[in-house]
Design an enzyme around this catalytic site. Structure first.
Site, PDB file in Angstrom:
ATOM      1  N   GLY A 108       0.834  -1.193   0.000  1.00 26.12           N
ATOM      2  CA  GLY A 108       0.000   0.000   0.000  1.00 26.12           C
ATOM      3  C   GLY A 108       0.869   1.243   0.000  1.00 26.12           C
ATOM      4  N   LYS A 109       0.284   2.349  -0.372  1.00 24.12           N
ATOM      5  CA  LYS A 109       0.982   3.634  -0.287  1.00 24.12           C
ATOM      6  C   LYS A 109      -0.062   4.736  -0.257  1.00 24.12           C
ATOM      7  CE  LYS A 109       5.307   5.050  -0.138  1.00 24.12           C
ATOM      8  NZ  LYS A 109       6.367   4.356   0.609  1.00 24.12           N
ATOM      9  N   GLY A 110       0.264   5.810   0.454  1.00 26.02           N
ATOM     10  CA  GLY A 110      -0.640   6.943   0.522  1.00 26.02           C
ATOM     11  C   GLY A 110       0.118   8.239   0.408  1.00 26.02           C
TER      12      GLY A 110
END
Length: 420
Positions: A108-110
């Site tokens: 994941g990445k934000g």
């Protein structure tokens, strides 16, 4: 539609890398498509009240590449250039990183498109809390666990923990990692990524038969990853001859006193003005002679125009995606650089994040020595697997690492099947 959403040079680079690996593995078209594209692309507006009383709307993103092998794991970055395509690329790389390290996570990445350097602590707190509230339907300690990244830190994670826990009505420390120790963070987490870069660079020196005390290193970047890479290398006896950060670059072929540099940066906020080394153009620093070159800042800094001029023996990728596919071709054709690819080299951070998550779930604390010993054991195992796979299949280290990772994810997808 998906190409429009993800039109970004960094995602194009990640997709090119994946396609090469998928061709080598001979993935079916169905598995190729299911493994390549992210499961969720989430974009939210984040309105906050600024200190001057006005309201500003920021855009926040979160990409969950796959939940096939477990909850997704990945950082949250605050930077003016954040966009959905970049975040999607970073989520993809994180997916391969977790698979390579055999962690029970997807990638994941934000990110929020903002400039944290121009914002007050109050504004950053309101931004973080509002983003967390917007993400609550999509996150959880068994769904998506965030961590610090560029422009964020343990204070950011403390605000996220408090916001999520207040909403839930009880403390849930496992919602993020990279928290302060007092809030059930993990010993060793702050230095984990840089420690891992230095550890693997030293292992590569051993493989090449170069004594640590005879070796030199240049580190691009002096943020969390770069600074701890510098300290780790220096503590191992390696002479650090060049360092750069956002303010510029310095070079001293006789070696830089890293303790003096640390004190200078603590007092001044950057390496600018450090008198024990000479200023040098940051681009020129990358092509100076050294045994270890560790790009530990931003992506795409090793490219077709400078790859042929590199004078390092080891390229230790502390940053995500620092080497473009065109540069890879040049480096592979040269055959004289030992590449430690990013999904292996900078995996220390997510590995110790995994340790923190496990400690939170068990309500148990490990010592720093336990954490770093476990980290080195896992990095050594992954390092040996990548080198053996590369030798057996006559592949570059990057292709070997990504092939092992993609193969792991694709096999689990095939085993779980397609529902409905």
């Amino acid at each position: 539609m998906r190409d429009d959403l993800l039109r970004n040079p960094v995602f194009a680079m990640a997709a090119t890398q994946f396609d090469l690996v998928a061709d080598f593995l001979g993935l079916t078209e169905e598995l190729r498509q299911r493994t390549k594209w992210p499961k969720r692309l989430i974009t939210v507006t984040v309105p906050i009240r600024l200190d001057d009383g006005s309201t500003k709307v920021f855009f926040g993103h979160r990409v969950q590449h796959h939940l096939t092998r477990g909850p997704v794991k990945g950082g949250l970055r605050y930077h003016p250039n954040v966009d959905l395509g970049e975040v999607a690329a970073l989520a993809m790389w994180m997916n391969w990183k977790c698979a390579l390290m055999d962690l029970p996570f997807g990638g994941g990445k934000g990110g929020i498109t903002c400039d944290p350097r121009t914002m007050s602590m109050g504004e950053l707190e309101r931004l973080t809390r509002r983003y967390t509230m917007e993400m609550i339907p999509f996150i959880g300690e068994d769904i998506d666990i965030m961590a610090p990244d560029m422009g964020t830190n343990e204070q950011t994670m403390a605000w996220m923990t408090d916001t999520y826990s207040t909403h839930a009505g009880r403390l849930i420390p496992g919602i993020v990692t990279g928290k302060p120790l007092a809030l059930q963070g993990s010993a060793g987490r702050t230095q984990a990524t840089g420690h891992g870069v230095a550890f693997l660079a030293c292992r590569a020196l051993n493989k090449l038969g170069i004594k640590l005390t005879d070796a030199t290193a240049i580190v691009q970047g002096f943020g969390n990853v770069g600074s701890h890479t510098v300290y780790g290398l220096a503590n191992s006896g390696v002479k650090v001859t060049g360092v750069s950060d956002v303010s510029g670059a310095i070079w001293n072929p006789r070696g830089i006193d890293t303790r003096e540099l640390r004190d200078h940066v603590a007092a001044r906020g950057s390496i600018a003005g450090f008198t024990e080394a000479d200023p040098i153009d940051p681009a020129e620093l990358l092509t100076q002679p050294c045994d270890i070159l560790a790009p530990a800042a931003t992506d795409m800094v090793i490219h077709k125009d400078n790859a042929g001029q590199l004078q390092c023996k080891i390229l230790a990728e502390g940053a995500n995606g620092p080497t473009t596919p065109e540069a890879d071709e040049i480096i592979n054709a040269r055959g004289d650089i030992f590449v430690i690819p990013d999904i292996l080299c900078n995996a220390g951070g997510v590995t110790v994040s995994y340790f923190e998550w496990v400690q939170n779930l068990q309500r148990f604390q490990w010592t720093e020595r336990e954490v770093l010993t476990k980290l080195e054991t896992m990095l050594e195992n992954a390092f040996s697997r990548v080198l053996a796979f590369a030798e057996r299949n006559k592949l570059s280290h990057r292709m070997a690492a990504q092939s092992l990772a993609v193969k792991t994810v694709a096999e689990v997808k095939a085993q779980r099947g397609l529902f409905p």
